[in-house]
Write a protein that holds these residues in place. Sequence first.
Motif, mmCIF file in Angstrom:
data_model
loop_
_atom_site.group_PDB
_atom_site.id
_atom_site.type_symbol
_atom_site.label_atom_id
_atom_site.label_comp_id
_atom_site.label_asym_id
_atom_site.label_seq_id
_atom_site.Cartn_x
_atom_site.Cartn_y
_atom_site.Cartn_z
ATOM 1 N N ILE A 163 -19.221 8.705 32.269
ATOM 2 C CA ILE A 163 -19.145 8.162 30.915
ATOM 3 C C ILE A 163 -20.443 8.461 30.174
ATOM 4 N N ASN A 164 -20.385 8.310 28.861
ATOM 5 C CA ASN A 164 -21.574 8.626 28.062
ATOM 6 C C ASN A 164 -22.674 7.589 28.203
ATOM 7 N N LYS A 165 -22.286 6.315 28.346
ATOM 8 C CA LYS A 165 -23.304 5.270 28.363
ATOM 9 C C LYS A 165 -23.149 4.343 29.564
ATOM 10 N N PRO A 166 -23.560 4.806 30.743
ATOM 11 C CA PRO A 166 -23.507 3.896 31.891
ATOM 12 C C PRO A 166 -24.461 2.726 31.651
ATOM 13 N N GLY A 167 -24.161 1.580 32.211
ATOM 14 C CA GLY A 167 -25.073 0.451 32.040
ATOM 15 C C GLY A 167 -24.381 -0.873 32.291
ATOM 16 N N VAL A 168 -25.111 -1.956 32.037
ATOM 17 C CA VAL A 168 -24.571 -3.303 32.227
ATOM 18 C C VAL A 168 -24.207 -3.877 30.864
ATOM 19 N N TYR A 169 -22.983 -4.336 30.731
ATOM 20 C CA TYR A 169 -22.511 -4.888 29.463
ATOM 21 C C TYR A 169 -21.919 -6.265 29.683
ATOM 22 N N GLU A 170 -22.252 -7.173 28.790
ATOM 23 C CA GLU A 170 -21.589 -8.480 28.852
ATOM 24 C C GLU A 170 -20.420 -8.437 27.889
ATOM 25 N N ILE A 171 -19.239 -8.692 28.400
ATOM 26 C CA ILE A 171 -18.054 -8.692 27.540
ATOM 27 C C ILE A 171 -17.442 -10.087 27.540
ATOM 28 N N GLU A 172 -16.797 -10.425 26.461
ATOM 29 C CA GLU A 172 -15.977 -11.640 26.504
ATOM 30 C C GLU A 172 -14.685 -11.242 27.178
ATOM 31 N N MET A 173 -14.240 -12.012 28.148
ATOM 32 C CA MET A 173 -13.052 -11.609 28.877
ATOM 33 C C MET A 173 -11.868 -11.526 27.930
ATOM 34 N N GLY A 174 -11.049 -10.504 28.163
ATOM 35 C CA GLY A 174 -9.924 -10.250 27.276
ATOM 36 C C GLY A 174 -10.107 -8.959 26.481
ATOM 37 N N LEU A 175 -11.278 -8.363 26.584
ATOM 38 C CA LEU A 175 -11.511 -7.094 25.901
ATOM 39 C C LEU A 175 -10.566 -6.039 26.487
ATOM 40 N N PRO A 176 -9.863 -5.284 25.612
ATOM 41 C CA PRO A 176 -8.988 -4.233 26.158
ATOM 42 C C PRO A 176 -9.807 -3.180 26.898
ATOM 43 N N VAL A 177 -9.277 -2.714 28.012
ATOM 44 C CA VAL A 177 -9.965 -1.703 28.816
ATOM 45 C C VAL A 177 -10.253 -0.473 27.965
ATOM 46 N N GLU A 178 -9.286 -0.118 27.111
ATOM 47 C CA GLU A 178 -9.456 1.075 26.287
ATOM 48 C C GLU A 178 -10.692 0.950 25.396
ATOM 49 N N ASP A 179 -10.873 -0.227 24.790
ATOM 50 C CA ASP A 179 -12.061 -0.428 23.955
ATOM 51 C C ASP A 179 -13.322 -0.314 24.797
ATOM 52 N N PHE A 180 -13.267 -0.895 25.993
ATOM 53 C CA PHE A 180 -14.455 -0.861 26.843
ATOM 54 C C PHE A 180 -14.840 0.577 27.168
ATOM 55 N N ILE A 181 -13.865 1.408 27.466
ATOM 56 C CA ILE A 181 -14.180 2.788 27.856
ATOM 57 C C ILE A 181 -14.615 3.623 26.657
ATOM 58 N N TYR A 182 -13.920 3.455 25.534
ATOM 59 C CA TYR A 182 -14.142 4.416 24.445
ATOM 60 C C TYR A 182 -15.067 3.932 23.334
ATOM 61 N N SER A 183 -15.254 2.604 23.228
ATOM 62 C CA SER A 183 -16.084 2.127 22.126
ATOM 63 C C SER A 183 -17.554 2.482 22.357
ATOM 64 N N ASP A 184 -18.242 2.786 21.250
ATOM 65 C CA ASP A 184 -19.664 3.127 21.357
ATOM 66 C C ASP A 184 -20.517 1.935 21.763
ATOM 67 N N GLU A 185 -19.970 0.754 21.564
ATOM 68 C CA GLU A 185 -20.698 -0.448 21.946
ATOM 69 C C GLU A 185 -20.808 -0.551 23.483
#
Lengths: 427, 192
Positions: free
Chosen positions: A247-269
């Motif tokens: 992926i372009n941005k490996p790292g640790v991210y805090e997400i609110e549960m319920g985030l769509p997987v697609e957004d997680f993979i493709y969003s720049d955030e």
Amino acid sequence: MGRAILLDKANIPGIRAFGVYRAHGGYNAAGKGLLEMTPAQVQQEVIKSGLRGRGGAGFPTGLKWSFLDRKSTRPRYLVCNADESEPGTFKDRYLMEKLPHLLIEGLILSSYALGVRTCYIYIRGEFKYLVGILETAIREAKKNNYLGEKILGTDFSLEIYVHPGAGAYICGEETALLESLEGKRGNPRIKPPFPAYKGLYDCPTVVNNVETLAAVAPVIGMGGETYSKLGFGKSTGTKLMSACGNINKPGVYEIEMGLPVEDFIYSDEYCGGIKNGKMLKAVIPGGSSVPILPADLILNTSRGEARLLTYESLAEGGFESGSMLGSGGFIVYDEDACIVRNTWNLTRFYRHESCGQCSPCREGTGWMERILYRIEHGKGRMSDIDLLVRVAKNIEGNTICPLGDAAAWPVASAIRHFRGEFEAHIK
Amino acid sequence: MQDNKIKHHLFVRENKSVAFSGKTLEKVNSLISRYPEGRQKSALLPVLHIAQEELGGYLSVDVMDYVALLLNLNPMEVYEVATFYSMFYLEQVGKYVLEVCHTGPCAICGGEEVLQHIKDYLHIDTGETTPDGMFTLKEVECLGACGSGPSMQVNTEFYEHMTAKQVEKVIEDLRQKTEEEGSSKGWAEQFS
Ligand SMILES: Cc1cc2nc3c(=O)[nH]c(=O)nc-3n(C[C@H](O)[C@H](O)[C@H](O)COP(=O)(O)O)c2cc1C
Ligand code: SF4
Ligand code: FES
């Protein structure tokens, strides 16, 4: 969805120091818990919050605490599991490095709720530099009367000690961890008895993951009810995801549960899409032990609904078409990744890390590794594929600890979803 | 409080004495006091880390016997443990141990190439030490640094985002490093 309640302070300069952490509202939750609430009330808030174990299994934390043997007259222990060795997982390291005081605050509140006076942080030995960071934070907290005798003038006293492991994945399994903490080889114990009754030194013990225990601080800070409204359904709150692979941005991210997987993979955030503009091939969403899913099934469930980052949604479809949230170790594979080679690699890992106590795990991981090696190196036979499935089945459920399952699932799921690739290696 | 406090034993084997310095011994005592009375065995892993670092770079039988004596354990209890954990070395290793992660997430990001490059560059295979005793190469499993892989540790220091070029530089920098610069914070210093 970018709500950060664990890592919100992570980028404040100097936040590792007690003074800075305190100046930004750190230890307010500890003060609130110890001065305004009873231990039972603290535990009640954790139950209300719906917080679930972040170490892999997702077991409700408040419920686990309620199993602790409170009739015993022996000392009780809280052990913080900072072994973090599941391939693809590096969130606890990030949390401890950035915010050691957040973990300590969570440990104070949890120990208070559980009636614990001694708490050990069992940290993998490879994180040697973190031992110093944590010890410094503990010393500072003690100097400021958040640890030690009569904390904040109350009757509650607590010592926290850091205990290093020495390189063994199996010591992340809670009973192996306790053996290791007692200075022995990390051989998992047969359960029952559960640690809640007979844990460290045969005393009642709670073992929780770093992220779980750190989350107790915001839970008490905002109240269990408020925390439970974050997230989605029974997956309350936020989760640390450690993303790696192609992926372009490996790292640790805090997400609110319920985030769509697609957004997680493709969003720049978050992951920022697949590296070099390639196509997504597969994902292991929860650390190497959980089933791998091909692109279509990680983005959408077999019923065509968007897959979400929750315990339930990732498990939707069972092992036929689903996986698990696990530790949140999110490993992404692009179109060029070789599933056979990767499966061989991970099986070699489990073979290496098997403690060797049970023959299905000790022998089975060896068998699987040798067969996969043979296939990967062009010497496989067509019958090997079903043989692998059979060996995996024979391990599953027949061992003392879940490492056996953890070794079997990646193999079984890779064959389930990528059988053609195995066949192509053999032809 | 604690009556299992250890004294300064002089441990002599084959005319070589094996012993911690007085300062380290104090650290060892304070480590033992972190565990309940009679549970000094719990201090075994941290004490073995310190022993390996301060008493020769690996755990010889003499060193293990010394630790057994200090913690009042049967030598076998120490051997059992020393052979279980991958961070303990049972044989002499080089001054710098290059431990390269070869697990899945690092492997798909170029970890295998990095490992191969080190082998070619140093002319050694995994498990071997360069003839000058400077470098030992080891393959290790996931170091918990998968997001910044390929990763490697050199004597427990993390080196991340490795490439063929990068590891060459790391190796050359280590060659240049003098004794003084080379000493990052040791195990004993980690503990308060
Ligand atoms: C083989 C194996 C390895 C594990 N490794 C870890 C680990 O590194 N960190 C962790 O927190 N839990 C790990 N676990 C899960 C622990 O056994 C335990 O369930 C967990 O620490 C409980 O904490 P939680 O309820 O807060 O999740 C592992 C389990 C198994 C079977
Ligand atoms: S399943 Fe494997 S790791 Fe777990 S106790 Fe058995 S042999 Fe050891
Ligand atoms: S796979 Fe290399 S550090 Fe995790």
